[in-house]
Enzyme design. Structure first.
Site: not given
Ligand SMILES: Cc1cc2nc3c(=O)[nH]c(=O)nc-3n(C[C@H](O)[C@H](O)[C@H](O)COP(=O)(O)OP(=O)(O)OC[C@H]3O[C@@H](n4cnc5c(N)ncnc54)[C@H](O)[C@@H]3O)c2cc1C
Length: 390
Positions: A158, A247, A341, A367
């Site tokens: 978060i 976004r 570069i 996001e």
């Molecule tokens: C620095 C940072 C700041 C953040 N800030 C916030 C915040 O303020 N609030 C908040 O709530 N969250 C926050 N997040 C969380 C962030 O939004 C999530 O990490 C992101 O949405 C991906 O979710 P996940 O990490 O669970 O990946 P996963 O959902 O586990 O996905 C892993 C991989 O699988 C792929 N994947 C998943 N489902 C599918 C599908 N159906 N088809 C194809 N590919 C798929 C994804 O694209 C990804 O490549 C933050 C994350 C980071 C690293």
């Protein structure tokens, strides 16, 4: 929803001030911010005094009343500097402001919008250890108990959690999965509510100065008035609508970071020589500059169009996903060319190219990942065919 608009003369004056602040204060302080992994309090105070925490908040609630177009343009300018500056003010201006303005009760707007515009730091908590992309599968649950809700669960990654004054928390209000994600609701939660703890900030690849952490809710008792819009079951909708704004904010960050990185590479390439000539005199370097500039122009056009549509109150789900995906991927291509570069110096921490590379990697992940953007875009396009609109 129709957004406000700041009058153009006032906006132009603001933008001049912001550009000066970015070049004269934010950029020179970048190393300090990155090394300390936080923005110093005196700079936060300056940012508050410049009104940066309320740019997109309506004037009647103490904000600057900018339109989405004006706000996103300002964010692009700010994103010339290290990403931490945007991170601390963009969630309040963006996701939380949008959710409150569209869905909040008047009392919730009166409580939170002036506070955020005045510099209160906001966080948005939807991701959990077991659910990110598939956010509707969240486990955190708020159970109604008399006149209040009792919230339990863990939110992960978060942004701003270690500094936040208020969090927009998305949680279940039903253990059953309901149609249209009606099991999910949104709550406005002051961070000092008993029963909330914040984990140790995660060590990230980049974007130092911006912090993320787990937020743990253990029998956290929330008054019924914390329920956004006094309505259960619309939390998923609220989150998705607000994420459109988020976004565009990531697209603006990608654009500003790209411009900065390309500028840095050109300046470096003009003073670095090889084979008796400037690096920038080689056509293979020029191809990288040209491809990057074309990417930047495409980002600018897409962002301008999407922001305008948002200002016209149109549904921009498709456009927001397109510009977020394109801008974050284009930024990834640009910072990669910038490292190239710079040559060997591009891999060395004494130069800024490698930080640009690490900082920008996040834009393709948070996001909504690029893959999730692809799903959103394809779904929206196919729906147009199914409805006979294409
Ligand atoms: C620095 C940072 C700041 C953040 N800030 C916030 C915040 O303020 N609030 C908040 O709530 N969250 C926050 N997040 C969380 C962030 O939004 C999530 O990490 C992101 O949405 C991906 O979710 P996940 O990490 O669970 O990946 P996963 O959902 O586990 O996905 C892993 C991989 O699988 C792929 N994947 C998943 N489902 C599918 C599908 N159906 N088809 C194809 N590919 C798929 C994804 O694209 C990804 O490549 C933050 C994350 C980071 C690293």
């Amino acid at each position: 929803m129709k957004y406000n608009e700041m009058d153009q003369d006032t906006y132009n004056l603001f933008l001049d001030t912001l550009k000066r602040y970015v070049k004269e204060r934010m950029v020179p302080a970048e190393n300090e911010v990155v090394e300390a992994n936080e923005i110093p309090e005196h700079m936060l105070e300056e940012m508050r005094n410049l009104g940066l925490f309320g740019l997109n908040i309506a004037e009647e609630y103490g904000g600057a009343g900018m339109s989405a177009s004006q706000y996103l343009n300002a964010l692009t300018e700010m994103s010339w500097a290290a990403p931490a500056y945007r991170a601390i003010m963009a969630i309040g201006n963006g996701i939380v402001n949008t959710a409150l303005t569209k869905n909040g009760t008047e009392a919730q707007k009166q409580t939170w919008l002036p506070a955020i515009a005045g510099g209160a730091i906001a966080a948005f908590a939807i991701t959990e250890p077991g659910s990110g992309s598939d956010s509707a599968a969240m486990r955190s649950m708020a159970v109604k108990d008399g006149d209040s809700y009792v919230l339990n669960g863990v939110k992960r990654y978060i942004s701003n959690a270690p500094f936040a004054d208020v969090m927009l928390v998305i949680a279940r209000t039903s253990s059953e999965d309901l149609p249209n994600n009606g099991h999910i609701s949104a709550f406005l939660v002051p961070s000092d509510t008993p029963g909330i703890s914040v984990g140790k900030p995660d060590k990230k690849m980049g974007q130092q100065g911006a912090q993320i952490a787990d937020v743990i809710f253990e029998d956290t008792r929330l008054p019924a008035s914390a329920l956004l819009g006094a309505q259960e079951g619309n939390g998923f909708q609220v989150a998705m609508n607000s994420l459109n704004n988020g976004r565009l904010s990531v697209a603006a960050a990608s654009l500003g970071s790209s411009k900065r990185a390309l500028d840095s590479a050109i300046r470096y390439g003009m003073q670095r020589t090889a084979f008796g000539d400037q690096i920038t005199s080689f056509q293979l370097t020029q191809a990288k500059i040209a491809d990057s500039q074309a990417d930047i122009y495409a980002m600018e056009c897409m962002l301008r169009d999407a922001a305008l549509k948002l200002d016209q109150g149109l549904d921009i789900r498709l456009e927001a996903a397109c510009v977020k995906m394109f801008a974050s991927e284009a930024c990834g291509r640009i910072v990669d060319r910038v490292v190239q570069i710079y040559g060997g110096a591009g891999y060395i921490q004494d130069y800024e190219a490698e930080r640009f590379f690490r900082d920008s990697r996040l834009y393709r992940i948070f996001e909504g990942t690029t893959e999730i953007m692809q799903l959103v875009i394809a779904r929206a396009v196919l729906q147009q065919y199914e409805k006979g609109l294409a």
